[in-house]
Scaffold this motif. Structure first.
Motif, PDB file in Angstrom:
ATOM      1  N   THR A  62       0.852  -1.198   0.000  1.00 26.05           N
ATOM      2  CA  THR A  62       0.000   0.000   0.000  1.00 26.05           C
ATOM      3  C   THR A  62       0.889   1.250   0.000  1.00 26.05           C
ATOM      4  OG1 THR A  62      -0.082   0.388   2.397  1.00 26.05           O
ATOM      5  CG2 THR A  62      -1.620  -1.261   1.515  1.00 26.05           C
ATOM      6  N   PRO A  63       0.289   2.434  -0.176  1.00 27.50           N
ATOM      7  CA  PRO A  63       1.080   3.677  -0.103  1.00 27.50           C
ATOM      8  C   PRO A  63       1.321   4.155   1.334  1.00 27.50           C
ATOM      9  CG  PRO A  63      -1.176   4.184  -0.722  1.00 27.50           C
ATOM     10  CD  PRO A  63      -1.065   2.661  -0.659  1.00 27.50           C
ATOM     11  N   TYR A  64       1.270   3.240   2.307  1.00 27.60           N
ATOM     12  CA  TYR A  64       1.432   3.574   3.729  1.00 27.60           C
ATOM     13  C   TYR A  64       2.674   4.440   3.979  1.00 27.60           C
ATOM     14  CZ  TYR A  64       2.043   2.758   8.763  1.00 27.60           C
ATOM     15  OH  TYR A  64       2.210   2.922  10.109  1.00 27.60           O
ATOM     16  N   ALA A  65       3.833   3.952   3.536  1.00 31.16           N
ATOM     17  CA  ALA A  65       5.086   4.668   3.810  1.00 31.16           C
ATOM     18  C   ALA A  65       5.143   5.988   3.048  1.00 31.16           C
ATOM     19  CB  ALA A  65       6.285   3.794   3.457  1.00 31.16           C
ATOM     20  N   GLU A  66       4.751   5.951   1.773  1.00 27.58           N
ATOM     21  CA  GLU A  66       4.812   7.162   0.956  1.00 27.58           C
ATOM     22  C   GLU A  66       3.928   8.271   1.526  1.00 27.58           C
ATOM     23  OE1 GLU A  66       3.807   3.995  -1.853  1.00 27.58           O
ATOM     24  OE2 GLU A  66       5.077   3.762  -0.097  1.00 27.58           O
ATOM     25  N   LEU A  67       2.833   7.890   2.145  1.00 21.98           N
ATOM     26  CA  LEU A  67       1.911   8.880   2.725  1.00 21.98           C
ATOM     27  C   LEU A  67       2.333   9.313   4.128  1.00 21.98           C
ATOM     28  CD1 LEU A  67      -1.490   7.315   1.568  1.00 21.98           C
ATOM     29  CD2 LEU A  67      -0.376   9.366   0.651  1.00 21.98           C
ATOM     30  N   GLY A  68       3.403   8.719   4.650  1.00 22.52           N
ATOM     31  CA  GLY A  68       3.884   9.090   5.983  1.00 22.52           C
ATOM     32  C   GLY A  68       2.957   8.646   7.097  1.00 22.52           C
ATOM     33  N   LEU A  80      -8.112   7.751   9.212  1.00 24.02           N
ATOM     34  CA  LEU A  80      -9.359   7.382   8.529  1.00 24.02           C
ATOM     35  C   LEU A  80      -9.469   8.089   7.185  1.00 24.02           C
ATOM     36  CD1 LEU A  80     -11.755   7.422  11.590  1.00 24.02           C
ATOM     37  CD2 LEU A  80     -11.232   5.409  10.185  1.00 24.02           C
ATOM     38  N   ASP A  81      -9.095   9.375   7.138  1.00 19.98           N
ATOM     39  CA  ASP A  81      -9.111  10.117   5.873  1.00 19.98           C
ATOM     40  C   ASP A  81      -8.261   9.393   4.825  1.00 19.98           C
ATOM     41  OD1 ASP A  81     -10.698  12.137   6.940  1.00 19.98           O
ATOM     42  OD2 ASP A  81      -9.021  13.518   7.290  1.00 19.98           O
ATOM     43  N   ALA A  82      -7.071   8.939   5.230  1.00 18.31           N
ATOM     44  CA  ALA A  82      -6.174   8.242   4.304  1.00 18.31           C
ATOM     45  C   ALA A  82      -6.789   6.919   3.849  1.00 18.31           C
ATOM     46  CB  ALA A  82      -4.818   8.001   4.971  1.00 18.31           C
ATOM     47  N   HIS A  86      -7.690   6.065   0.049  1.00 18.86           N
ATOM     48  CA  HIS A  86      -6.935   4.949  -0.539  1.00 18.86           C
ATOM     49  C   HIS A  86      -7.438   3.650   0.111  1.00 18.86           C
ATOM     50  CE1 HIS A  86      -4.034   7.903  -2.083  1.00 18.86           C
ATOM     51  NE2 HIS A  86      -4.131   8.478  -0.893  1.00 18.86           N
ATOM     52  N   PRO A  87      -8.551   3.089  -0.356  1.00 20.00           N
ATOM     53  CA  PRO A  87      -9.141   1.907   0.303  1.00 20.00           C
ATOM     54  C   PRO A  87      -8.196   0.710   0.425  1.00 20.00           C
ATOM     55  CG  PRO A  87     -10.692   2.855  -1.249  1.00 20.00           C
ATOM     56  CD  PRO A  87      -9.393   3.579  -1.444  1.00 20.00           C
ATOM     57  N   ILE A  88      -7.140   0.656  -0.390  1.00 24.37           N
ATOM     58  CA  ILE A  88      -6.168  -0.434  -0.273  1.00 24.37           C
ATOM     59  C   ILE A  88      -5.518  -0.424   1.116  1.00 24.37           C
ATOM     60  CG2 ILE A  88      -4.182   0.833  -1.228  1.00 24.37           C
ATOM     61  CD1 ILE A  88      -5.005  -2.852  -1.981  1.00 24.37           C
ATOM     62  N   LEU A  89      -5.581   0.712   1.817  1.00 24.18           N
ATOM     63  CA  LEU A  89      -5.031   0.817   3.173  1.00 24.18           C
ATOM     64  C   LEU A  89      -5.905   0.130   4.221  1.00 24.18           C
ATOM     65  CD1 LEU A  89      -3.894   4.533   3.023  1.00 24.18           C
ATOM     66  CD2 LEU A  89      -2.367   2.564   3.327  1.00 24.18           C
ATOM     67  N   ILE A  90      -7.142  -0.202   3.868  1.00 29.19           N
ATOM     68  CA  ILE A  90      -8.031  -0.878   4.820  1.00 29.19           C
ATOM     69  C   ILE A  90      -7.604  -2.346   4.881  1.00 29.19           C
ATOM     70  CG2 ILE A  90     -10.394  -1.541   5.372  1.00 29.19           C
ATOM     71  CD1 ILE A  90     -11.304   0.914   3.663  1.00 29.19           C
TER      72      ILE A  90
END
Length: 142
Positions: A62-68, A80-82, A86-90
């Motif tokens: 997921t873009p977890y790291a890139e999004l900080g 929650l906003d993230a 980006h539902p892939i974060l769920i």
């Protein structure tokens, strides 16, 4: 009624769905990447599963790291906003039954909340035997 928030590309999610079906039930399948939950639903899933918001975020693939998102100063609202952007974060799969809500990682966690017992043998995609021919849980060799 059982509902699974499913990602068909995820082995854990596929195994969980197969165990639900092995109990004789056909769940409501919500492919959450195409049909993300509302903020209210996501908050309820996380709370009902007894998780902190941060525990419901998927990091791998997921873009977890890139999004900080590893920043401990971020609030639950920001996380929650993230997740909604980006539902892939769920993390997946969330399963809701009359007996409760679980984030089914590992997939066998679904067995705690199914209304009906397993109907027979269940072998996970990786070859691990989970349920024997009598519908009984087998101790994990892992």
């Amino acid at each position: 009624m059982t509902t699974i928030y499913h990602n068909p590309a995820c082995g854990t999610s596929r195994n969980t769905l197969a165990m639900i079906r092995n109990s004789g039930e056909e769940p409501v399948v919500i492919e959450y990447l195409q049909h993300p939950p509302s903020r209210e639903t996501l908050v309820k899933l996380i709370q009902d599963a007894g998780l902190a918001v941060r525990e419901a975020i998927r990091q791998k693939g997921t873009p977890y790291a890139e999004l900080g998102l590893d920043n401990p100063a971020l609030t639950d609202e920001q996380l929650l906003d993230a997740m909604l952007a980006h539902p892939i974060l769920i993390n997946r799969p969330f399963v809701v039954t009359s007996k409760g809500t679980r984030l089914c990682r590992p997939s066998e966690a679904v067995l705690e909340i199914l209304a009906h017992p397993q109907k027979g043998t269940f072998i996970k995609e990786d070859g691990e035997l989970v349920i024997n021919a009598e519908g009984q849980r087998v101790a994990s060799g892992k």
